[in-house]
Scaffold this active site. Structure first.
Site, mmCIF file in Angstrom:
data_model
loop_
_atom_site.group_PDB
_atom_site.id
_atom_site.type_symbol
_atom_site.label_atom_id
_atom_site.label_comp_id
_atom_site.label_asym_id
_atom_site.label_seq_id
_atom_site.Cartn_x
_atom_site.Cartn_y
_atom_site.Cartn_z
ATOM 1 N N TRP A 14 0.823 -1.217 0.000
ATOM 2 C CA TRP A 14 0.000 0.000 0.000
ATOM 3 C C TRP A 14 0.847 1.253 0.000
ATOM 4 O O TRP A 14 0.388 2.323 -0.398
ATOM 5 C CB TRP A 14 -0.949 0.003 1.198
ATOM 6 N N GLU A 15 2.061 1.146 0.481
ATOM 7 C CA GLU A 15 2.964 2.290 0.586
ATOM 8 C C GLU A 15 4.111 2.089 -0.404
ATOM 9 O O GLU A 15 5.188 1.643 -0.037
ATOM 10 C CB GLU A 15 3.506 2.427 2.007
ATOM 11 N N THR A 16 3.881 2.375 -1.642
ATOM 12 C CA THR A 16 4.874 2.156 -2.698
ATOM 13 C C THR A 16 6.161 2.917 -2.390
ATOM 14 O O THR A 16 6.126 4.066 -1.963
ATOM 15 C CB THR A 16 4.309 2.627 -4.050
#
Length: 144
Positions: A14-16
């Site tokens: 979700w947190e590229t």
């Protein structure tokens, strides 16, 4: 408790990883794996090692918040989901949430339904947050 390897991978999806500071679209300067801080400025560039360290530090803060605020015993998947949630919304928001109150009252089912309420950033509904909250809820419920 510590976030499991699966939990860290969940958050990373979700947190590229971004090695250059960027505006997340809601006015927050961000770098690494979703790291926001007053020290993040537009021209900031980091390497992967620094990004991993920032993630580890941010995860630690989220883990401490979950440990401090949750009064019931958690299974690993529940802990991982809550750490992802706190990592994204912040410990202050979590500490005052209906989700936490319901969970501490032993109502896991009702607490899980609260994930979907946290779908806004900058006052606007975000399709990305809708998807993330659904995934966090599934993880919390042991369905992921």
């Amino acid at each position: 408790m510590k976030t499991s390897e699966e939990g860290v991978d969940f958050i990373k999806q979700w947190e590229t990883l971004r090695l250059n500071a960027y505006d997340d679209g809601y006015g927050y300067l961000t770098i690494g794996y979703g790291h926001t801080d007053p020290d993040v400025h537009r021209d900031l560039t980091i390497d992967e090692e620094v990004a991993e360290q920032l993630l580890e530090d941010d995860l630690h803060d989220a883990e401490v918040a979950v440990e401090d605020y949750v009064d019931v015993e958690l299974q690993q998947h529940e802990f991982d989901a809550l750490v992802s949630f706190v990592f994204n919304v912040g410990s202050g928001n979590f500490s005052n949430s209906t989700m936490l109150k319901l969970l501490n009252n032993g109502d896991r089912y009702a607490a899980a339904l609260q994930f979907s309420r946290w779908n806004k950033s900058g006052g606007k509904v975000s399709n990305g947050l809708i998807r993330r909250r659904k995934a966090e809820q599934r993880l919390f419920e042991g369905l992921a």
